[in-house]
Design a protein around this motif. Sequence first.
Motif, PDB file in Angstrom:
ATOM      1  N   MET A   1      23.868  37.347  22.005  1.00  0.00           N
ATOM      2  CA  MET A   1      24.522  36.292  22.782  1.00  0.00           C
ATOM      3  C   MET A   1      25.856  35.952  22.128  1.00  0.00           C
ATOM      4  SD  MET A   1      25.265  32.815  23.070  1.00  0.00           S
ATOM      5  CE  MET A   1      24.267  31.977  21.854  1.00  0.00           C
ATOM      6  N   ASN A   2      26.925  36.109  22.885  1.00  0.00           N
ATOM      7  CA  ASN A   2      28.257  35.840  22.322  1.00  0.00           C
ATOM      8  C   ASN A   2      29.006  34.795  23.141  1.00  0.00           C
ATOM      9  OD1 ASN A   2      28.742  37.339  24.589  1.00  0.00           O
ATOM     10  ND2 ASN A   2      30.035  38.879  23.597  1.00  0.00           N
ATOM     11  N   TYR A   3      28.264  33.853  23.714  1.00  0.00           N
ATOM     12  CA  TYR A   3      28.905  32.782  24.471  1.00  0.00           C
ATOM     13  C   TYR A   3      29.729  31.899  23.534  1.00  0.00           C
ATOM     14  CZ  TYR A   3      25.254  33.842  28.005  1.00  0.00           C
ATOM     15  OH  TYR A   3      24.413  34.441  28.894  1.00  0.00           O
ATOM     16  N   LYS A   4      30.902  31.539  23.987  1.00  0.00           N
ATOM     17  CA  LYS A   4      31.749  30.595  23.261  1.00  0.00           C
ATOM     18  C   LYS A   4      32.223  29.465  24.161  1.00  0.00           C
ATOM     19  CE  LYS A   4      33.553  33.955  19.908  1.00  0.00           C
ATOM     20  NZ  LYS A   4      32.755  35.106  20.390  1.00  0.00           N
ATOM     21  N   ASN A   5      32.587  29.804  25.403  1.00  0.00           N
ATOM     22  CA  ASN A   5      33.145  28.834  26.337  1.00  0.00           C
ATOM     23  C   ASN A   5      32.137  28.517  27.434  1.00  0.00           C
ATOM     24  OD1 ASN A   5      35.823  28.802  25.125  1.00  0.00           O
ATOM     25  ND2 ASN A   5      35.991  30.888  25.903  1.00  0.00           N
ATOM     26  N   ILE A   6      31.768  27.249  27.518  1.00  0.00           N
ATOM     27  CA  ILE A   6      30.752  26.788  28.457  1.00  0.00           C
ATOM     28  C   ILE A   6      31.392  25.823  29.446  1.00  0.00           C
ATOM     29  CG2 ILE A   6      28.470  25.749  28.695  1.00  0.00           C
ATOM     30  CD1 ILE A   6      28.601  28.240  26.814  1.00  0.00           C
ATOM     31  N   THR A   7      31.095  25.980  30.724  1.00  0.00           N
ATOM     32  CA  THR A   7      31.505  25.001  31.727  1.00  0.00           C
ATOM     33  C   THR A   7      30.261  24.341  32.287  1.00  0.00           C
ATOM     34  OG1 THR A   7      33.484  26.254  32.350  1.00  0.00           O
ATOM     35  CG2 THR A   7      32.668  24.622  33.933  1.00  0.00           C
ATOM     36  N   VAL A   8      30.254  23.017  32.271  1.00  0.00           N
ATOM     37  CA  VAL A   8      29.164  22.266  32.875  1.00  0.00           C
ATOM     38  C   VAL A   8      29.694  21.650  34.164  1.00  0.00           C
ATOM     39  CG1 VAL A   8      27.519  20.370  32.622  1.00  0.00           C
ATOM     40  CG2 VAL A   8      28.104  21.782  30.645  1.00  0.00           C
ATOM     41  N   ALA A   9      29.115  22.055  35.276  1.00  0.00           N
ATOM     42  CA  ALA A   9      29.558  21.592  36.585  1.00  0.00           C
ATOM     43  C   ALA A   9      28.680  20.421  37.017  1.00  0.00           C
ATOM     44  CB  ALA A   9      29.477  22.721  37.601  1.00  0.00           C
ATOM     45  N   GLY A  10      29.259  19.236  36.993  1.00  0.00           N
ATOM     46  CA  GLY A  10      28.533  18.024  37.329  1.00  0.00           C
ATOM     47  C   GLY A  10      28.313  17.178  36.089  1.00  0.00           C
ATOM     48  N   SER A  11      28.750  15.917  36.148  1.00  0.00           N
ATOM     49  CA  SER A  11      28.652  15.037  34.976  1.00  0.00           C
ATOM     50  C   SER A  11      27.696  13.879  35.232  1.00  0.00           C
ATOM     51  CB  SER A  11      30.033  14.498  34.590  1.00  0.00           C
ATOM     52  OG  SER A  11      30.609  13.758  35.670  1.00  0.00           O
ATOM     53  N   ALA A 172      20.068  28.578  24.557  1.00  0.00           N
ATOM     54  CA  ALA A 172      19.266  27.354  24.507  1.00  0.00           C
ATOM     55  C   ALA A 172      18.896  27.008  23.074  1.00  0.00           C
ATOM     56  CB  ALA A 172      18.016  27.505  25.370  1.00  0.00           C
ATOM     57  N   LYS A 173      18.498  28.007  22.313  1.00  0.00           N
ATOM     58  CA  LYS A 173      18.163  27.781  20.902  1.00  0.00           C
ATOM     59  C   LYS A 173      19.400  27.364  20.109  1.00  0.00           C
ATOM     60  CE  LYS A 173      14.294  31.073  20.826  1.00  0.00           C
ATOM     61  NZ  LYS A 173      13.791  32.368  20.279  1.00  0.00           N
ATOM     62  N   ALA A 174      20.552  27.935  20.447  1.00  0.00           N
ATOM     63  CA  ALA A 174      21.783  27.652  19.716  1.00  0.00           C
ATOM     64  C   ALA A 174      22.256  26.220  19.897  1.00  0.00           C
ATOM     65  CB  ALA A 174      22.883  28.625  20.145  1.00  0.00           C
ATOM     66  N   ILE A 175      21.859  25.560  20.977  1.00  0.00           N
ATOM     67  CA  ILE A 175      22.242  24.163  21.173  1.00  0.00           C
ATOM     68  C   ILE A 175      21.093  23.215  20.836  1.00  0.00           C
ATOM     69  CG2 ILE A 175      24.059  24.680  22.846  1.00  0.00           C
ATOM     70  CD1 ILE A 175      22.117  23.682  25.060  1.00  0.00           C
ATOM     71  N   GLY A 176      20.142  23.702  20.047  1.00  0.00           N
ATOM     72  CA  GLY A 176      19.111  22.827  19.518  1.00  0.00           C
ATOM     73  C   GLY A 176      17.920  22.589  20.408  1.00  0.00           C
ATOM     74  N   MET A 177      17.740  23.453  21.411  1.00  0.00           N
ATOM     75  CA  MET A 177      16.629  23.276  22.330  1.00  0.00           C
ATOM     76  C   MET A 177      15.382  24.051  21.883  1.00  0.00           C
ATOM     77  SD  MET A 177      17.693  21.347  24.892  1.00  0.00           S
ATOM     78  CE  MET A 177      18.532  20.432  23.607  1.00  0.00           C
ATOM     79  N   LEU A 178      14.233  23.563  22.308  1.00  0.00           N
ATOM     80  CA  LEU A 178      13.005  24.349  22.254  1.00  0.00           C
ATOM     81  C   LEU A 178      13.016  25.217  23.501  1.00  0.00           C
ATOM     82  CD1 LEU A 178      10.177  25.082  21.187  1.00  0.00           C
ATOM     83  CD2 LEU A 178       9.290  23.131  22.499  1.00  0.00           C
ATOM     84  N   ALA A 179      13.287  26.507  23.334  1.00  0.00           N
ATOM     85  CA  ALA A 179      13.400  27.415  24.477  1.00  0.00           C
ATOM     86  C   ALA A 179      12.012  27.755  25.020  1.00  0.00           C
ATOM     87  CB  ALA A 179      14.136  28.684  24.071  1.00  0.00           C
ATOM     88  N   LEU A 180      11.851  27.602  26.327  1.00  0.00           N
ATOM     89  CA  LEU A 180      10.555  27.812  26.972  1.00  0.00           C
ATOM     90  C   LEU A 180      10.721  28.826  28.100  1.00  0.00           C
ATOM     91  CD1 LEU A 180       9.643  24.023  27.182  1.00  0.00           C
ATOM     92  CD2 LEU A 180       8.707  25.663  25.548  1.00  0.00           C
ATOM     93  N   PRO A 181      10.641  30.125  27.794  1.00  0.00           N
ATOM     94  CA  PRO A 181      10.828  31.141  28.838  1.00  0.00           C
ATOM     95  C   PRO A 181       9.623  31.217  29.775  1.00  0.00           C
ATOM     96  CG  PRO A 181      10.352  32.171  26.721  1.00  0.00           C
ATOM     97  CD  PRO A 181      10.484  30.709  26.451  1.00  0.00           C
ATOM     98  N   LEU A 182       9.896  31.247  31.076  1.00  0.00           N
ATOM     99  CA  LEU A 182       8.856  31.410  32.086  1.00  0.00           C
ATOM    100  C   LEU A 182       8.796  32.862  32.514  1.00  0.00           C
ATOM    101  CD1 LEU A 182       9.496  28.279  32.170  1.00  0.00           C
ATOM    102  CD2 LEU A 182       8.692  28.366  34.546  1.00  0.00           C
ATOM    103  N   LYS A 183       7.602  33.349  32.786  1.00  0.00           N
ATOM    104  CA  LYS A 183       7.416  34.753  33.124  1.00  0.00           C
ATOM    105  C   LYS A 183       7.659  35.057  34.590  1.00  0.00           C
ATOM    106  CE  LYS A 183       4.106  35.518  29.379  1.00  0.00           C
ATOM    107  NZ  LYS A 183       2.727  35.953  29.017  1.00  0.00           N
TER     108      LYS A 183
END
Length: 298
Positions: A1-11, A172-183
């Motif tokens: 994962m090489n994400y650097k720039n994130i856009t959040v649409a909706g505040s 998700a892990k990189a921003i401090g989340m407990l990642a919960l993948p659904l199958k």
Amino acid sequence: MNYKNITVAGSGVLGFQIAFQSAFHGFQVTVYDINDAVLENAKGKFEGLSKEFTKDLNATPEQLKQTFANLSYSSDLGEAVKNADLVIEAVPENPTIKIGFYEKLAKVAPAKTVFVTNSSTMLPSEFADATGRSSQFLALHFANSIWKHNTAEIMGHPGTDPKVFDDVVAFAKAIGMLALPLKKEQPGYIINSMLVPFFYSATDLLIKVVADAHTIDKTWMKATGAPAGPFGMVDVVGITTLYNVIKMNAEKTKDPIRIKTVAFLKENFIDSNKLGVATGEGFYQYPNPAYKEEDFLK
């Protein structure tokens, strides 16, 4: 994962939290919303959120200064996503609005950009075609108060690229989340598959005039030891979100109780802008709701 720039649409209720959480963990975040006035309001919410991070996460002044430095704002969608590695969609829980947004986004986002929806109830396959890049699209759902209740449910659709799925798990892990993948796809993911029926049960009791909202909350809190009842929780989630979820269910099922619930919420809350914590009033008044008072359960 090489994400650097994130856009959040909706505040809105969750969007501004996702943006701040991502910026706090070192990502460059652009906050997009429909106009500059809404974005100015978001800046005020970030100031309030920084106090929560200080209290709950022991965030330092230096960390918060850098967080704010990592945030930028735009009401121009093309400008907001021009460098985006990932766009997190947190627009209202309305399929027409979401589809319209993705159709616009698909025209201006770079080919590299991955799209995720934070929809709390709808499936990514409902919007995959509208994105114009179904293999780079999936769901990433956060719980409210994400810095404390740090769950991130990751759910693909049948056409999601497995590498993209894994990258979003890593983000998700990189921003401090407990990642919960659904199958597999599941309306409501894990948490809302349990939570939405809980809200239905509470509103059914209210609409059938079995008990008032505060009594229902008292029952749940005293019997389970929970810090809030269903209507206190609804105020935090946002009454607009509950309204949209029940409205979609009512239109689909024609259930008379759901139809009556929609009318009740519209008349008593939506039309008067009593939308919960965000507006200072919902089923309770804020910042000091009655259910947090010492004698509420007496």
